[in-house]
Write an enzyme that holds these catalytic residues in place. Structure first.
Site, PDB file in Angstrom:
ATOM      1  N   SER A   9      66.476  18.808  89.357  1.00  0.00           N
ATOM      2  CA  SER A   9      67.394  19.638  88.580  1.00  0.00           C
ATOM      3  C   SER A   9      67.704  18.964  87.252  1.00  0.00           C
ATOM      4  O   SER A   9      68.171  17.822  87.221  1.00  0.00           O
ATOM      5  CB  SER A   9      68.693  19.841  89.362  1.00  0.00           C
ATOM      6  OG  SER A   9      69.680  20.356  88.483  1.00  0.00           O
ATOM      7  N   HIS A  32      63.885  22.583  88.250  1.00  0.00           N
ATOM      8  CA  HIS A  32      64.994  23.434  88.676  1.00  0.00           C
ATOM      9  C   HIS A  32      65.991  23.538  87.525  1.00  0.00           C
ATOM     10  O   HIS A  32      66.509  22.524  87.043  1.00  0.00           O
ATOM     11  CB  HIS A  32      65.639  22.812  89.914  1.00  0.00           C
ATOM     12  CG  HIS A  32      66.727  23.617  90.539  1.00  0.00           C
ATOM     13  ND1 HIS A  32      66.501  24.645  91.438  1.00  0.00           N
ATOM     14  CD2 HIS A  32      68.076  23.541  90.411  1.00  0.00           C
ATOM     15  CE1 HIS A  32      67.651  25.153  91.830  1.00  0.00           C
ATOM     16  NE2 HIS A  32      68.626  24.515  91.216  1.00  0.00           N
ATOM     17  N   ASP A  34      69.489  25.042  86.294  1.00  0.00           N
ATOM     18  CA  ASP A  34      70.769  25.589  86.759  1.00  0.00           C
ATOM     19  C   ASP A  34      71.484  26.324  85.631  1.00  0.00           C
ATOM     20  O   ASP A  34      71.937  25.709  84.663  1.00  0.00           O
ATOM     21  CB  ASP A  34      71.655  24.455  87.273  1.00  0.00           C
ATOM     22  CG  ASP A  34      71.182  23.899  88.602  1.00  0.00           C
ATOM     23  OD1 ASP A  34      71.004  24.699  89.541  1.00  0.00           O
ATOM     24  OD2 ASP A  34      70.968  22.675  88.696  1.00  0.00           O
ATOM     25  N   MET A  36      74.714  28.394  84.659  1.00  0.00           N
ATOM     26  CA  MET A  36      76.094  28.612  85.126  1.00  0.00           C
ATOM     27  C   MET A  36      76.902  29.297  84.026  1.00  0.00           C
ATOM     28  O   MET A  36      76.739  28.970  82.852  1.00  0.00           O
ATOM     29  CB  MET A  36      76.760  27.275  85.465  1.00  0.00           C
ATOM     30  CG  MET A  36      76.005  26.443  86.486  1.00  0.00           C
ATOM     31  SD  MET A  36      76.962  24.982  86.939  1.00  0.00           S
ATOM     32  CE  MET A  36      75.747  24.092  87.923  1.00  0.00           C
ATOM     33  N   HIS A  65      67.784  28.841  88.779  1.00  0.00           N
ATOM     34  CA  HIS A  65      68.868  29.097  89.734  1.00  0.00           C
ATOM     35  C   HIS A  65      70.059  29.676  88.982  1.00  0.00           C
ATOM     36  O   HIS A  65      70.735  28.969  88.241  1.00  0.00           O
ATOM     37  CB  HIS A  65      69.223  27.762  90.422  1.00  0.00           C
ATOM     38  CG  HIS A  65      70.358  27.861  91.399  1.00  0.00           C
ATOM     39  ND1 HIS A  65      70.970  26.744  91.924  1.00  0.00           N
ATOM     40  CD2 HIS A  65      70.990  28.932  91.960  1.00  0.00           C
ATOM     41  CE1 HIS A  65      71.929  27.122  92.767  1.00  0.00           C
ATOM     42  NE2 HIS A  65      71.966  28.441  92.786  1.00  0.00           N
ATOM     43  N   MET A  67      73.596  30.884  88.684  1.00  0.00           N
ATOM     44  CA  MET A  67      74.945  30.874  89.266  1.00  0.00           C
ATOM     45  C   MET A  67      75.827  31.650  88.297  1.00  0.00           C
ATOM     46  O   MET A  67      76.672  31.090  87.582  1.00  0.00           O
ATOM     47  CB  MET A  67      75.423  29.423  89.455  1.00  0.00           C
ATOM     48  CG  MET A  67      74.723  28.751  90.636  1.00  0.00           C
ATOM     49  SD  MET A  67      74.776  26.960  90.549  1.00  0.00           S
ATOM     50  CE  MET A  67      73.398  26.678  89.450  1.00  0.00           C
ATOM     51  N   MET A 136      72.540  26.572  99.737  1.00  0.00           N
ATOM     52  CA  MET A 136      73.323  25.547  99.042  1.00  0.00           C
ATOM     53  C   MET A 136      73.877  24.567 100.069  1.00  0.00           C
ATOM     54  O   MET A 136      74.486  24.972 101.065  1.00  0.00           O
ATOM     55  CB  MET A 136      74.486  26.180  98.274  1.00  0.00           C
ATOM     56  CG  MET A 136      74.101  27.008  97.052  1.00  0.00           C
ATOM     57  SD  MET A 136      73.157  26.146  95.796  1.00  0.00           S
ATOM     58  CE  MET A 136      74.210  24.741  95.414  1.00  0.00           C
ATOM     59  N   ASP A 174      69.624  22.824  98.154  1.00  0.00           N
ATOM     60  CA  ASP A 174      70.081  22.389  96.828  1.00  0.00           C
ATOM     61  C   ASP A 174      71.475  21.804  96.958  1.00  0.00           C
ATOM     62  O   ASP A 174      72.412  22.493  97.370  1.00  0.00           O
ATOM     63  CB  ASP A 174      70.087  23.601  95.887  1.00  0.00           C
ATOM     64  CG  ASP A 174      70.514  23.252  94.468  1.00  0.00           C
ATOM     65  OD1 ASP A 174      70.665  22.054  94.152  1.00  0.00           O
ATOM     66  OD2 ASP A 174      70.692  24.205  93.676  1.00  0.00           O
TER      67      ASP A 174
HETATM   68  C1  DX5 Z   1      74.748  22.546  91.842  1.00  0.00           C
HETATM   69  C2  DX5 Z   1      73.359  22.815  91.337  1.00  0.00           C
HETATM   70  C3  DX5 Z   1      72.369  21.799  91.780  1.00  0.00           C
HETATM   71  C4  DX5 Z   1      72.657  20.403  91.257  1.00  0.00           C
HETATM   72  C5  DX5 Z   1      72.220  19.440  92.306  1.00  0.00           C
HETATM   73  O1  DX5 Z   1      75.525  23.677  91.711  1.00  0.00           O
HETATM   74  O2  DX5 Z   1      72.889  24.067  91.794  1.00  0.00           O
HETATM   75  O3  DX5 Z   1      71.046  22.189  91.445  1.00  0.00           O
HETATM   76  O4  DX5 Z   1      71.993  20.096  90.071  1.00  0.00           O
HETATM   77  O5  DX5 Z   1      72.611  18.156  91.900  1.00  0.00           O
HETATM   78  P1  DX5 Z   1      72.612  16.954  92.949  1.00  0.00           P
HETATM   79  O6  DX5 Z   1      71.193  16.792  93.441  1.00  0.00           O
HETATM   80  O7  DX5 Z   1      73.091  15.812  92.144  1.00  0.00           O
HETATM   81  O8  DX5 Z   1      73.530  17.333  94.066  1.00  0.00           O
HETATM   82 ZN    ZN Z   2      70.714  24.518  91.591  1.00  0.00          ZN
END
Ligand code: DX5
Ligand code: ZN
Length: 223
Positions: A9, A32, A34, A36, A65, A67, A136, A174
């Site tokens: 990520s 990956h 993210d 948000m 991903h 969110m 998750m 994840d």
């Molecule tokens: C959290 C994200 C993850 C995050 C994971 O909401 O969706 O992808 O980057 O980070 P680690 O591996 O540090 O938990």
């Molecule tokens: Zn993620």
């Protein structure tokens, strides 16, 4: 040995130089990303313009991903931008079957994520609409949180349900994936692993990816 994938990520990467950060994970299976919106989750990262540029410069497939709220409206744009897979949250979608079909029609793999407390059971009949399920293993929003072992029984239930379909649906976890927790997630049946801090937080992220993949691949699934 079974086939497992490691998708680092970039939430834990240096956001001022993402192109260089991609080269540091050249051993990965995908990157990956993210997204948000400070609404579905209490954090804000990047959006469509950055993902469009990442798709142009990345030699790794993009595992996006989302969110974000109102994902039925915004999700297909990420598929059109060139993401290899687009993951939406079941909790954020009003019409998940339509959205999965829209994502596939736009050329991406369709993937649905569940927060730790969201059950899979209401969604079992729509598994054939999906290429991947993301479970998750932390509450979404931030990197560096501790892996929630309470999700392990759900990983096993989803593994069994996927096997029952006979379809090649990936099972991604994840959140909190480390050299230690990846063993439990792999044993429960996950085969795609997102890792942020345990990859980018090391001296050699490319080597960390190889180590994690070997650990998972050597762990048999045990129901
Ligand atoms: C959290 C994200 C993850 C995050 C994971 O909401 O969706 O992808 O980057 O980070 P680690 O591996 O540090 O938990
Ligand atoms: Zn993620």
């Amino acid at each position: 040995m079974r086939t497992c994938q490691i998708n680092p990520s970039i939430l834990s990467a240096d956001f001022t130089n993402l192109e260089r950060e991609l080269t540091r994970i050249h051993t990965a299976d995908a990157v990956h990303v993210d997204v948000m919106d400070n609404h579905f989750v209490p954090n804000l990262t990047i959006g469509l313009p950055v993902v469009q540029r990442l798709a142009e410069v990345s030699s790794l497939p993009l595992d996006v991903h989302l969110m974000i709220s109102d994902v039925d409206r915004w999700g297909p744009g990420y598929a059109e931008a060139g993401a290899a897979s687009v993951t939406f949250h079941a909790e954020a979608s009003a019409a998940p079957i339509k959205l999965a079909r829209d994502l596939r029609a736009a050329g991406a793999k369709a993937s649905m994520a569940l927060r730790p407390a969201t059950p899979i059971e209401p969604y079992l009949d729509m598994l054939p609409e999906l290429d991947m399920v993301l479970l998750m293993t932390v509450e979404p929003g931030f990197g560096g949180q501790a892996f929630l072992d309470l999700v392990l029984p759900k990983i096993r239930r989803v593994r069994r349900a996927i096997d029952g379909t006979g379809l090649p649906i990936a099972l991604q976890v994840d959140g909190g994936v480390t050299r230690e927790t990846i063993l439990r997630a792999a044993e429960a049946g996950a085969d795609v692993f997102v890792a942020g801090s345990s990859v980018y937080g090391t001296e050699d992220p490319a080597e960390a990816v190889v180590t994690l993949r070997n650990l998972a691949a050597r762990t048999p699934v045990s129901m």
